[in-house]
Design an enzyme around this catalytic site. Structure first.
Site, short mmCIF file in Angstrom:
data_model
loop_
_atom_site.label_atom_id
_atom_site.label_comp_id
_atom_site.label_asym_id
_atom_site.label_seq_id
_atom_site.Cartn_x
_atom_site.Cartn_y
_atom_site.Cartn_z
N THR A 132 20.49 16.23 77.45
CA THR A 132 19.99 17.61 77.47
C THR A 132 21.12 18.62 77.62
OG1 THR A 132 18.67 19.12 78.82
CG2 THR A 132 19.59 17.24 79.96
N ASP A 133 20.85 19.86 77.22
CA ASP A 133 21.84 20.93 77.43
C ASP A 133 21.92 21.35 78.89
OD1 ASP A 133 19.39 22.27 77.67
OD2 ASP A 133 19.83 23.79 76.16
N GLU A 134 20.92 20.94 79.70
CA GLU A 134 20.89 21.41 81.10
C GLU A 134 22.06 20.87 81.92
OE1 GLU A 134 17.22 21.53 83.19
OE2 GLU A 134 16.08 22.03 81.40
N TYR A 158 16.96 17.22 88.35
CA TYR A 158 16.78 16.65 87.01
C TYR A 158 18.10 16.66 86.24
CZ TYR A 158 15.94 16.73 81.97
OH TYR A 158 16.03 16.50 80.61
N LYS A 162 20.50 13.58 84.87
CA LYS A 162 20.85 13.37 83.46
C LYS A 162 22.37 13.39 83.30
CE LYS A 162 18.61 13.08 80.23
NZ LYS A 162 18.01 11.89 79.56
P1 NAD Z 1 8.70 12.91 78.49
O1 NAD Z 1 8.63 13.11 79.97
O2 NAD Z 1 7.67 13.54 77.63
O3 NAD Z 1 8.70 11.35 78.15
C1 NAD Z 1 9.45 10.42 78.87
C2 NAD Z 1 8.94 9.03 78.52
O4 NAD Z 1 9.74 8.07 79.22
C3 NAD Z 1 7.48 8.79 78.95
O5 NAD Z 1 6.78 8.14 77.92
C4 NAD Z 1 7.61 7.89 80.18
O6 NAD Z 1 6.51 7.02 80.35
C5 NAD Z 1 8.88 7.13 79.85
N1 NAD Z 1 9.57 6.62 81.06
C6 NAD Z 1 9.82 7.30 82.21
N2 NAD Z 1 10.45 6.49 83.08
C7 NAD Z 1 10.64 5.30 82.45
C8 NAD Z 1 11.27 4.07 82.82
N3 NAD Z 1 11.82 3.90 84.03
N4 NAD Z 1 11.28 3.07 81.93
C9 NAD Z 1 10.70 3.20 80.70
N5 NAD Z 1 10.09 4.34 80.31
C10 NAD Z 1 10.07 5.38 81.17
O7 NAD Z 1 10.17 13.39 78.07
P2 NAD Z 1 10.66 14.06 76.71
O8 NAD Z 1 10.49 15.52 76.82
O9 NAD Z 1 10.08 13.32 75.58
O10 NAD Z 1 12.22 13.76 76.81
C11 NAD Z 1 12.76 12.57 76.26
C12 NAD Z 1 14.26 12.56 76.51
O11 NAD Z 1 14.85 13.71 75.90
C13 NAD Z 1 14.63 12.63 77.99
O12 NAD Z 1 15.75 11.81 78.20
C14 NAD Z 1 14.99 14.10 78.21
O13 NAD Z 1 15.93 14.23 79.24
C15 NAD Z 1 15.58 14.46 76.87
N6 NAD Z 1 15.47 15.87 76.46
C16 NAD Z 1 14.27 16.52 76.51
C17 NAD Z 1 14.18 17.83 76.04
C18 NAD Z 1 12.87 18.59 76.04
O14 NAD Z 1 12.87 19.80 75.78
N7 NAD Z 1 11.73 17.96 76.30
C19 NAD Z 1 15.31 18.46 75.54
C20 NAD Z 1 16.53 17.76 75.52
C21 NAD Z 1 16.58 16.47 75.96
O1 DAU Z 2 16.91 22.48 77.96
C1 DAU Z 2 16.36 21.22 77.76
C2 DAU Z 2 15.33 20.93 78.82
O2 DAU Z 2 14.19 21.73 78.51
C3 DAU Z 2 14.95 19.47 78.91
O3 DAU Z 2 16.09 18.73 79.32
C4 DAU Z 2 13.80 19.27 79.92
O4 DAU Z 2 13.41 17.91 79.91
C5 DAU Z 2 12.65 20.14 79.49
O5 DAU Z 2 11.59 20.02 80.41
C6 DAU Z 2 13.08 21.60 79.38
O6 DAU Z 2 13.41 22.16 80.67
P1 DAU Z 2 12.98 23.64 81.09
O7 DAU Z 2 12.95 23.74 82.55
O8 DAU Z 2 13.78 24.65 80.34
O9 DAU Z 2 11.48 23.66 80.44
P2 DAU Z 2 10.07 24.21 80.99
O10 DAU Z 2 9.12 24.14 79.86
O11 DAU Z 2 9.70 23.60 82.28
O12 DAU Z 2 10.41 25.75 81.26
C7 DAU Z 2 10.90 26.59 80.22
C8 DAU Z 2 11.18 27.95 80.84
O13 DAU Z 2 9.93 28.57 81.20
C9 DAU Z 2 11.98 27.89 82.13
O14 DAU Z 2 12.82 29.03 82.20
C10 DAU Z 2 10.93 27.95 83.23
C11 DAU Z 2 9.85 28.83 82.62
N1 DAU Z 2 8.47 28.54 83.03
C12 DAU Z 2 8.03 27.23 82.99
C13 DAU Z 2 6.74 26.92 83.34
C14 DAU Z 2 6.26 25.50 83.32
C15 DAU Z 2 7.61 29.58 83.40
O15 DAU Z 2 8.02 30.76 83.39
N2 DAU Z 2 6.34 29.26 83.75
C16 DAU Z 2 5.86 27.98 83.74
O16 DAU Z 2 4.68 27.77 84.11
#
Ligand code: NAD
Ligand code: DAU
Length: 351
Positions: A132-134, A158, A162
């Site tokens: 992730t970019d975080e 988190y 990562k």
């Molecule tokens: P998600 O939470 O939707 O899915 C995670 C999946 O991993 C789930 O199906 C869960 O059951 C599985 N899991 C959790 N713990 C596990 C374990 N110990 N063993 C096997 N499976 C396990 O997450 P996502 O949003 O699909 O993110 C996927 C990946 O991409 C993550 O590594 C996250 O850090 C990264 N990522 C997410 C975003 C985003 O915006 N969602 C952006 C950049 C990177």
């Molecule tokens: O940047 C990549 C990341 O993006 C991933 O690594 C994470 O897995 C993914 O969950 C996401 O993280 P964020 O914290 O940016 O996503 P989230 O959807 O939780 O929140 C997006 C923005 O909106 C953040 O600034 C918090 C804000 N927010 C979120 C929720 C859930 C609100 O203002 N209200 C809300 O109810």
């Protein structure tokens, strides 16, 4: 065969569906099915013999070792993680367990497998770690977007977990020569997104007549990428990425949160107006800010674009419209998730 972890989650399931839509190469999918894992996401490939699903933990060395020996994949793609920042603030332990300890055990099992390979199977093997970019921390308004040389400065449990996993992956390349690739992507959105994250939560709450919670002043900036564009980037890095390197993934779509929420309201006003004719943005409610809330993320994806010739297909405007439409077209999926019904199915199936 490729081996995907976390393939029942949001991005992993989109990746598996996309992969099988474009290739006949089978997918072994290991997922623990935490609250975020949802087999409904994969219902369209339920009977597809190219997809093998195994419920289990990436931290289970013996299970992963056995799966690798049995299926002999040419690549492992690690999507599995605890992914929600707010949950990491309330309870960081699962994040350390899966993202740090789990990734470590996965790396150990993959290393043992890779060491035993020979010839082309060994030189062609890849471990791609999805990050992730975080991990780069937070930007000021005038800072340039994150590139691959930015320092790691994670701010939440988190992102720290990562970052730790990224460092382990890097170390396994540097120390043992494990052929790894890492991608650091910005915020994804699209189908099958769990409605705890901003975009699906807002769509769901709007339709339910509930408040649309905006943390703090709503001026925090995220850089949004349609999930299928993330999937094409991962395929490209897997195919042509340089071993040991990291690739930032993003679509140059920086938006303040309040603008994202207003855009969703405008699209809903057009596609499914409220019965009383009032705009959905009347439901916007400012709430207490997230502790340690990062102010701005932005990705410089030049390297991926120039070196690997990748480009996103969607703009934010086209992607968000598709996303809202998908949620309107799939009320049963949303209902199953929000009612917890999908968990009962998992329990029945895997008891
Ligand atoms: P998600 O939470 O939707 O899915 C995670 C999946 O991993 C789930 O199906 C869960 O059951 C599985 N899991 C959790 N713990 C596990 C374990 N110990 N063993 C096997 N499976 C396990 O997450 P996502 O949003 O699909 O993110 C996927 C990946 O991409 C993550 O590594 C996250 O850090 C990264 N990522 C997410 C975003 C985003 O915006 N969602 C952006 C950049 C990177
Ligand atoms: O940047 C990549 C990341 O993006 C991933 O690594 C994470 O897995 C993914 O969950 C996401 O993280 P964020 O914290 O940016 O996503 P989230 O959807 O939780 O929140 C997006 C923005 O909106 C953040 O600034 C918090 C804000 N927010 C979120 C929720 C859930 C609100 O203002 N209200 C809300 O109810």
């Amino acid at each position: 065969m490729i081996f995907v972890t976390g393939g029942a989650g949001f991005i992993g399931s989109n990746f598996v569906l996309d992969w099988l839509a474009q290739s006949d190469e089978p997918v072994l999918n290991l997922d623990k099915l935490t609250y975020a894992g949802n087999l409904d996401n994969l219902s369209s490939i339920k009977d597809d013999p190219r997809h093998i699903f195994v419920q289990g933990d990436i931290g289970d060395f013996e299970l992963v070792r056995r799966l690798l020996a049995e299926h002999q994949p040419r690549a492992v793609l690690n999507f599995a993680a605890e992914s929600h920042v707010d949950r990491s603030i309330h309870g960081p332990e699962d994040f350390i367990q899966t993202n740090v300890v789990g990734t470590f055990h996965l790396l150990e099992a993959v290393r043992a497998y890779w060491v035993g390979l020979e010839g082309d199977a060994k030189s062609d093997f890849r471990l791609l770690h999805v990050s992730t970019d975080e991990v780069y921390g937070s930007l000021e308004k005038t800072d340039p977007p994150f590139n691959e040389n930015n320092r790691y400065e994670p701010n939440s449990p988190y992102s720290a977990s990562k970052a730790a996993s990224d460092h382990l992956v890097r170390a396994y390349h540097h120390t043992y020569g494990l052929p790894v690739l890492t991608t650091n992507c910005s915020n994804n959105y699209g189908p099958y997104h769990f409605p705890e994250k901003l975009i699906p939560l807002v769509i769901h709450n709007a339709l339910q007549g509930k408040p649309l919670p905006i943390y703090g002043d709503g001026q925090q900036i995220r850089d949004w990428l349609y999930v299928k564009d993330h999937c094409t980037a991962i395929r490209r890095v897997l195919a042509a990425g340089q071993l040991g390197e990291t690739y930032n993934v993003g679509g140059w779509n920086e938006k303040p949160n309040i603008e994202v929420v207003n855009t969703i309201c405008t699209i809903l006003d057009e596609l499914k107006p409220r019965a009383d004719g009032v705009s959905f943005n009347a439901q916007i409610t400012y709430v207490k800010d997230r502790p340690g809330h990062d102010r701005r993320y932005a990705i410089d994806a030049t390297r991926l674009e120039k070196e690997l010739d990748w480009k996103p297909a969607e703009t934010f405007e086209s992607g968000i419209r598709k996303t809202v439409q998908w949620y309107l077209d799939n009320p049963a999926w949303v209902e199953n998730i929000t009612s917890g019904q999908y968990r009962q199915w998992v329990e029945k199936q895997y008891q």
